[in-house]
Design a protein around this motif. Sequence first.
Motif, PDB file in Angstrom:
ATOM      1  N   TRP A 105       2.216   1.750  -3.517  1.00 23.02           N
ATOM      2  CA  TRP A 105       1.107   2.180  -4.376  1.00 23.02           C
ATOM      3  C   TRP A 105       0.828   3.663  -4.162  1.00 23.02           C
ATOM      4  O   TRP A 105       0.655   4.425  -5.112  1.00 23.02           O
ATOM      5  CB  TRP A 105      -0.130   1.332  -4.057  1.00 23.02           C
ATOM      6  CG  TRP A 105      -1.384   1.758  -4.758  1.00 23.02           C
ATOM      7  CD1 TRP A 105      -1.537   1.980  -6.104  1.00 23.02           C
ATOM      8  CD2 TRP A 105      -2.662   1.991  -4.173  1.00 23.02           C
ATOM      9  NE1 TRP A 105      -2.834   2.329  -6.383  1.00 23.02           N
ATOM     10  CE2 TRP A 105      -3.553   2.350  -5.207  1.00 23.02           C
ATOM     11  CE3 TRP A 105      -3.146   1.919  -2.876  1.00 23.02           C
ATOM     12  CZ2 TRP A 105      -4.889   2.653  -4.984  1.00 23.02           C
ATOM     13  CZ3 TRP A 105      -4.483   2.205  -2.653  1.00 23.02           C
ATOM     14  CH2 TRP A 105      -5.333   2.571  -3.691  1.00 23.02           C
ATOM     15  N   GLN A 106       0.805   4.070  -2.887  1.00 23.34           N
ATOM     16  CA  GLN A 106       0.540   5.475  -2.584  1.00 23.34           C
ATOM     17  C   GLN A 106       1.660   6.373  -3.103  1.00 23.34           C
ATOM     18  O   GLN A 106       1.408   7.476  -3.598  1.00 23.34           O
ATOM     19  CB  GLN A 106       0.380   5.665  -1.076  1.00 23.34           C
ATOM     20  CG  GLN A 106      -0.240   7.005  -0.678  1.00 23.34           C
ATOM     21  CD  GLN A 106      -1.652   7.158  -1.208  1.00 23.34           C
ATOM     22  OE1 GLN A 106      -2.485   6.262  -1.046  1.00 23.34           O
ATOM     23  NE2 GLN A 106      -1.923   8.271  -1.867  1.00 23.34           N
ATOM     24  N   HIS A 140       0.830  -1.206   0.000  1.00 26.25           N
ATOM     25  CA  HIS A 140       0.000   0.000   0.000  1.00 26.25           C
ATOM     26  C   HIS A 140       0.865   1.255   0.000  1.00 26.25           C
ATOM     27  O   HIS A 140       0.550   2.242  -0.683  1.00 26.25           O
ATOM     28  CB  HIS A 140      -0.928   0.008   1.217  1.00 26.25           C
ATOM     29  CG  HIS A 140      -1.953   1.093   1.177  1.00 26.25           C
ATOM     30  ND1 HIS A 140      -1.707   2.369   1.635  1.00 26.25           N
ATOM     31  CD2 HIS A 140      -3.230   1.112   0.691  1.00 26.25           C
ATOM     32  CE1 HIS A 140      -2.775   3.127   1.461  1.00 26.25           C
ATOM     33  NE2 HIS A 140      -3.704   2.392   0.894  1.00 26.25           N
ATOM     34  N   TYR A 141       1.962   1.216   0.732  1.00 27.37           N
ATOM     35  CA  TYR A 141       2.882   2.363   0.765  1.00 27.37           C
ATOM     36  C   TYR A 141       3.431   2.663  -0.630  1.00 27.37           C
ATOM     37  O   TYR A 141       3.423   3.810  -1.090  1.00 27.37           O
ATOM     38  CB  TYR A 141       4.031   2.060   1.727  1.00 27.37           C
ATOM     39  CG  TYR A 141       5.190   3.025   1.656  1.00 27.37           C
ATOM     40  CD1 TYR A 141       5.142   4.259   2.303  1.00 27.37           C
ATOM     41  CD2 TYR A 141       6.344   2.700   0.932  1.00 27.37           C
ATOM     42  CE1 TYR A 141       6.208   5.142   2.234  1.00 27.37           C
ATOM     43  CE2 TYR A 141       7.418   3.575   0.865  1.00 27.37           C
ATOM     44  CZ  TYR A 141       7.341   4.793   1.511  1.00 27.37           C
ATOM     45  OH  TYR A 141       8.396   5.665   1.435  1.00 27.37           O
ATOM     46  N   ARG A 149       0.958   6.864  -6.723  1.00 32.17           N
ATOM     47  CA  ARG A 149      -0.184   7.768  -6.924  1.00 32.17           C
ATOM     48  C   ARG A 149       0.178   9.219  -6.607  1.00 32.17           C
ATOM     49  O   ARG A 149      -0.319  10.143  -7.256  1.00 32.17           O
ATOM     50  CB  ARG A 149      -1.353   7.327  -6.032  1.00 32.17           C
ATOM     51  CG  ARG A 149      -2.056   6.077  -6.521  1.00 32.17           C
ATOM     52  CD  ARG A 149      -3.008   5.543  -5.456  1.00 32.17           C
ATOM     53  NE  ARG A 149      -4.022   6.505  -5.089  1.00 32.17           N
ATOM     54  CZ  ARG A 149      -5.238   6.585  -5.638  1.00 32.17           C
ATOM     55  NH1 ARG A 149      -5.561   5.746  -6.615  1.00 32.17           N
ATOM     56  NH2 ARG A 149      -6.111   7.468  -5.227  1.00 32.17           N
ATOM     57  N   ASP A 150       1.039   9.410  -5.609  1.00 28.40           N
ATOM     58  CA  ASP A 150       1.391  10.766  -5.183  1.00 28.40           C
ATOM     59  C   ASP A 150       2.490  11.393  -6.031  1.00 28.40           C
ATOM     60  O   ASP A 150       2.910  12.530  -5.764  1.00 28.40           O
ATOM     61  CB  ASP A 150       1.833  10.755  -3.714  1.00 28.40           C
ATOM     62  CG  ASP A 150       0.678  10.483  -2.761  1.00 28.40           C
ATOM     63  OD1 ASP A 150      -0.482  10.545  -3.202  1.00 28.40           O
ATOM     64  OD2 ASP A 150       0.935  10.200  -1.569  1.00 28.40           O
TER      65      ASP A 150
END
Length: 319
Positions: free
Chosen positions: A122-123, A119-120, A126-127
């Motif tokens: 992926w974020q 998740h990290y 995205r960021d």
Amino acid sequence: MPKIVLLESDTVTTGDINLQDISVLKDAVILNSTDVSLLIKNHQDVEILLINKYKITKTELDQLPNLKMIQVLATGYDNVDLNACKERGIKVFNVSGYSTHSVAQHVFALILAITNKVHYHWQMSRDGIWSNEPKFCFYAPSMMELRNKQMGIIGMGNIGNTVAEIAHAYGMDVCSYTRSPENIKYPWIESVALLDLVEKSDIISLHVPLTEDTSQMVDEGFLSNMKSSGILINTARGGLIDEDALYNSLNKKEIKAAGLDVLQVEPPEQDHPLLSLNNCIVTSHMAWATLDARLQLLGTANNIISDYLAGKEQNYSLV
């Protein structure tokens, strides 16, 4: 047809299962968790009651004079006073084995969330963090490969053995502490003393019921004997862990991380200390709740109640 009431229906479906497809529930009274008070208020004539975590004590039984059968939609039944039910001739049934693979799968979902930080990453993508990197890759430091690591499993029932199978498939070494070594299914699982398991395991996963003996078994002493790189996983019962001790250990980085699907009080207060830590993943007691598991749970419960209504012998009643 006797009067049937299903409490806490929102614990077994979020709308993805049509309860009217379950034959014994076609004419049942369906109540959500917010409506459980209506049981005593409006449905004292219930004969068959389906519950999940709703507490059944002498107080409730005294107000349900027609009750003949309780179907617990779970494996654990510590919320039901079995002695009081036996005194009143009330049959009590649970459902075991329906969530074995779902819970084992979630154990590794928690492990991989900690070790691979999916998740990290992926974020970060995205960021735009990855987009601004001068090199082709971006990754968090110190990700851990499971191969050749030591998996310690406390409790070797169906879930513990299934977790062991998955760990073995990842190339992990597996050891276990259990009071029933005859339940160990595979020769490659090493049976060890509890302290040996705690000291040598890279990852420890809890799979024992909550009893007087196991209550807060993960205490300050337990945690102090874990590796500083150690990871603790709990998908069993929140009461197995002294949460203050775990918070202190994680906060001081005395162990690497924890992945918890259960807490002592559920749902927790928003300011629960463990929810504030970056090295503690807490999910909402949902390891058991895959669609497949819930369909199996309801299907088995339907068969049990159907057999009861047909007068078939029920050797698996809890009382």
